[in-house]
Scaffold this motif. Structure first.
Motif, PDB file in Angstrom:
ATOM      1  N   TYR A  86      -5.600  12.676 -40.828  1.00 27.17           N
ATOM      2  CA  TYR A  86      -6.440  13.560 -41.624  1.00 27.17           C
ATOM      3  C   TYR A  86      -6.283  15.005 -41.152  1.00 27.17           C
ATOM      4  CZ  TYR A  86      -9.641  12.840 -37.626  1.00 27.17           C
ATOM      5  OH  TYR A  86     -10.195  12.759 -36.371  1.00 27.17           O
ATOM      6  N   PHE A 113     -10.367  19.380 -41.217  1.00 29.50           N
ATOM      7  CA  PHE A 113     -11.630  18.741 -40.855  1.00 29.50           C
ATOM      8  C   PHE A 113     -12.532  19.664 -40.050  1.00 29.50           C
ATOM      9  CE2 PHE A 113      -8.588  17.872 -37.509  1.00 29.50           C
ATOM     10  CZ  PHE A 113      -9.303  18.125 -36.341  1.00 29.50           C
ATOM     11  N   ASP A 170     -15.459  13.789 -36.393  1.00 32.09           N
ATOM     12  CA  ASP A 170     -14.756  14.629 -37.359  1.00 32.09           C
ATOM     13  C   ASP A 170     -15.139  14.218 -38.777  1.00 32.09           C
ATOM     14  OD1 ASP A 170     -13.456  15.897 -35.280  1.00 32.09           O
ATOM     15  OD2 ASP A 170     -11.694  14.595 -35.378  1.00 32.09           O
ATOM     16  N   TYR A 171     -15.203  15.212 -39.679  1.00 34.81           N
ATOM     17  CA  TYR A 171     -15.477  14.884 -41.076  1.00 34.81           C
ATOM     18  C   TYR A 171     -14.684  15.820 -41.984  1.00 34.81           C
ATOM     19  CZ  TYR A 171     -18.807  18.845 -40.955  1.00 34.81           C
ATOM     20  OH  TYR A 171     -19.388  20.082 -40.816  1.00 34.81           O
ATOM     21  N   THR A 172     -14.280  15.276 -43.116  1.00 35.35           N
ATOM     22  CA  THR A 172     -13.494  16.029 -44.089  1.00 35.35           C
ATOM     23  C   THR A 172     -13.636  15.350 -45.449  1.00 35.35           C
ATOM     24  OG1 THR A 172     -11.292  16.906 -44.587  1.00 35.35           O
ATOM     25  CG2 THR A 172     -11.390  14.691 -43.671  1.00 35.35           C
ATOM     26  N   THR A 197     -17.156  12.547 -48.736  1.00 35.40           N
ATOM     27  CA  THR A 197     -16.967  12.965 -47.336  1.00 35.40           C
ATOM     28  C   THR A 197     -16.617  11.760 -46.485  1.00 35.40           C
ATOM     29  OG1 THR A 197     -18.540  14.788 -47.611  1.00 35.40           O
ATOM     30  CG2 THR A 197     -18.023  14.106 -45.351  1.00 35.40           C
TER      31      THR A 197
END
Length: 581
Positions: A559, A562, A539-541, A492
């Motif tokens: 990116y 997300f 933000d996370y992905t 992640t």
């Protein structure tokens, strides 16, 4: 706190015990205020730092590696002449003043065995380190004081050493109970107890005087006139016990986050870290402070040029936006040229403007077109056509320049954030190397071999409450390495939303636990431009959805796919502890 007489007393006793009979092996002068003595003891070697710095004078053994200048200053050469080699006979404090005497046994070919003394004065901007011979004649001082500089006390070779003028205070080690009560009784009525102690006795700084009063369970702000004879006696008992009992040195964290050291434990203060000895405390305290000062100094050097560049880029962006807006109106110049051409027969000699029907508009309003008397009617039409062609042709160029300017501006803003958040010389040096490679900073001298190859991984490592590893890049090089070389596609990846900051990686396969996700997101927010904001979107992905465009600046990524989480980086309870190297 600064060194007061109590602090000097504690470090003098510790050094006297530890360093007696140590052999002086080597001496060098680290800077214009400080000398380092390499000492040899049975079974060990150590270094003694003595610094007559005007804002932070100090003396303690040190584990730091201090640079040995290629061209030693004159004072250093003098010390080498007289003290290499020599034996350290003892360390003592003069009365309870901020003054220490370090005695050495030396050998002189003419006089045989003799003694020399280093006299260290820890007195703020008047701090000094003076070498005297057996009859107290000054051989030299690290800071010379001529007759022109001071009419009270001269520090020059050949002069007889004299102690600093007495301030009319009493040595507290010689005070009796009866004399103490008398001294307190005769204080002015409106003087507070703590201030009175400081005025009466040598070696008591403001905080030390307050601590003596606190240990007597009295109010330090209480005026002498409000204290009873019983209070005076209680204060004496606290005073006597403070001077005679063994103390535990501490580092205290104040409410503003500032760290201070004390040679004794503070009463009723929760944020304090105890040390077994004062010497170790001083080494840790000043090593950390000096490191931070060096980091800040290097950061300031980089920030100054980058902030100037950022301001220039912002101005350039404004100009390009205005130019682009004018280019967007290219059709208007074409229309005016055509209207002048189609109504050229109406223009008479001397006309400054032309009123025509604008048949391009549905309402067909009458508009006024300015004319230049220096040109013929057809030339006026051609001028409008030329403006149209120039605006049309410049639009593409301006758009390209604007995009480059915005990209560069974002990059500089990102670098400034990393510089502001840097807490190590390694991180700052990596940022500087990056800026040198991109021609933002000039290389000073030849690049060292050390700078060519970065051996340490650099990025910070954390362990979440769930025991899951998390990594934080502290500059653009680390961000790129962490994201594209260290992270697996299934890891992640996190970054503060639309705000310059660090890349954060969670090393975990599968669904990340909510607590770990919150902690990692807090790290991403904390190491960003928004670290002082109570609400930061992160933000996370998965790392597989992050890519780096060809030719983009270091640290820049794109990116997709997300999700977003809201965190509070000012809440210390959600910040995980850094993993120790």
């Amino acid at each position: 706190m600064a060194f007061d007489g109590i602090a000097v007393s504690v470090i003098a006793k510790e050094l006297a015990t530890r360093l007696q009979n140590a052999r002086v092996m080597k001496i060098y002068q680290a800077d214009k205020h400080s000398v380092v003595l390499h000492l040899r003891l049975p079974g060990e070697s150590t270094k003694l730092l003595i610094s007559a710095h005007p804002t932070q004078p100090r003396i303690h053994t040190t584990t730091e590696d201090w640079k040995n200048p290629l061209n030693p200053p004159a004072f250093c050469m003098l010390l080498r002449k007289h003290l290499e080699p020599s034996r350290l006979l003892g360390v003592r404090q003069h009365e309870l003043e901020r003054l220490m005497l370090i005695r050495f046994e030396t050998y002189d070919e003419r006089m045989g065995l003799t003694e020399k003394t280093l006299i260290f004065e820890l007195m703020g901007r008047h701090s000094n380190l003076i070498l005297v011979n057996q009859d107290n004649t000054i051989l030299d001082g690290i800071h010379r004081v001529s007759a022109e500089q001071s009419s009270v006390r001269i520090v020059m070779p050949g002069e007889v050493f004299t102690y600093p003028p007495n301030q009319g205070k009493t040595n507290p080690l010689t005070v009796t109970n009866e004399q103490f009560i008398t001294d307190i009784r005769l204080l002015p009525a409106n003087v507070t107890l703590s201030k009175g102690l400081q005025q009466l006795y040598q070696g008591l700084g403001p905080e030390t005087a307050r601590e003596v009063v606190r240990r007597a369970a009295l109010d330090g702000l209480k005026a002498k006139q409000d204290a009873t004879p019983k209070d005076w006696q209680t204060l004496w008992e606290s005073f006597e016990e403070f001077l005679t009992m063994s103390q535990t040195p501490v580092i205290v964290e104040r409410e503003n986050g500032k760290l201070e050291f004390y040679a004794y434990t503070l009463t009723n203060h929760p944020q304090q870290k105890s040390y077994a000895d004062f010497d170790s405390l001083l080494n840790d305290f000043y090593s950390s402070r000096i490191k931070n000062e060096r980091v800040q100094q290097k950061a300031n050097e980089l920030q100054k040029g980058l902030k100037t560049l950022l301001a220039r880029l912002l101005r350039k962006e404004e100009v390009l936006l205005a130019t682009l807006e004018a280019a967007e109106n290219a059709k208007q110049w074409q229309k005016l040229g055509e209207l002048v051409t189609s109504n050229i027969y109406q223009i008479k000699k001397g006309d400054k403007q032309l009123e025509v029907v604008d048949y391009y508009e549905e309402s067909q309003p009458v508009i006024t077109i300015p004319l230049d008397l220096a040109f013929s009617p057809s030339e006026n039409a051609q001028r409008y056509y030329k403006k149209y062609i120039k605006a049309r042709n410049s639009k593409k160029f301006v758009q390209e320049q604007l995009q480059k300017t915005i990209s560069e501006r974002n990059y500089i803003a990102e670098v400034l954030v990393h510089i502001e958040l840097a807490d190590s010389l390694e991180t700052i040096d990596e940022i500087r190397d990056e800026l040198i490679r991109l021609d933002y900073v000039k290389q000073r001298g030849k690049p060292s071999k050390k700078s060519k190859t970065i051996k340490n991984k650099g990025y910070d490592e954390y362990l979440s409450a769930d025991g899951i590893p998390m990594y934080v890049g502290r500059n653009n090089r680390q961000n790129d390495e962490l994201t594209f070389k260290v992270a697996k596609p299934s890891d992640t990846w996190l970054h503060s939303q639309k705000i310059p900051g660090s890349h954060v990686i969670i090393r975990f396969d599968g669904a990340v636990p909510s607590k770990t996700l919150e902690e990692a997101a807090t790290l991403a927010a904390y190491y960003s431009k928004a670290r002082t904001s109570p609400k930061v979107f992160v933000d996370y992905t998965e790392r597989r959805h992050v890519r780096k465009p060809n030719g983009s600046k270091p640290g820049f990524v794109i990116y997709e796919s997300f999700s977003t989480i809201l965190v509070n980086p000012t809440d210390d309870t959600t910040l995980p502890k850094k993993k120790r190297p």
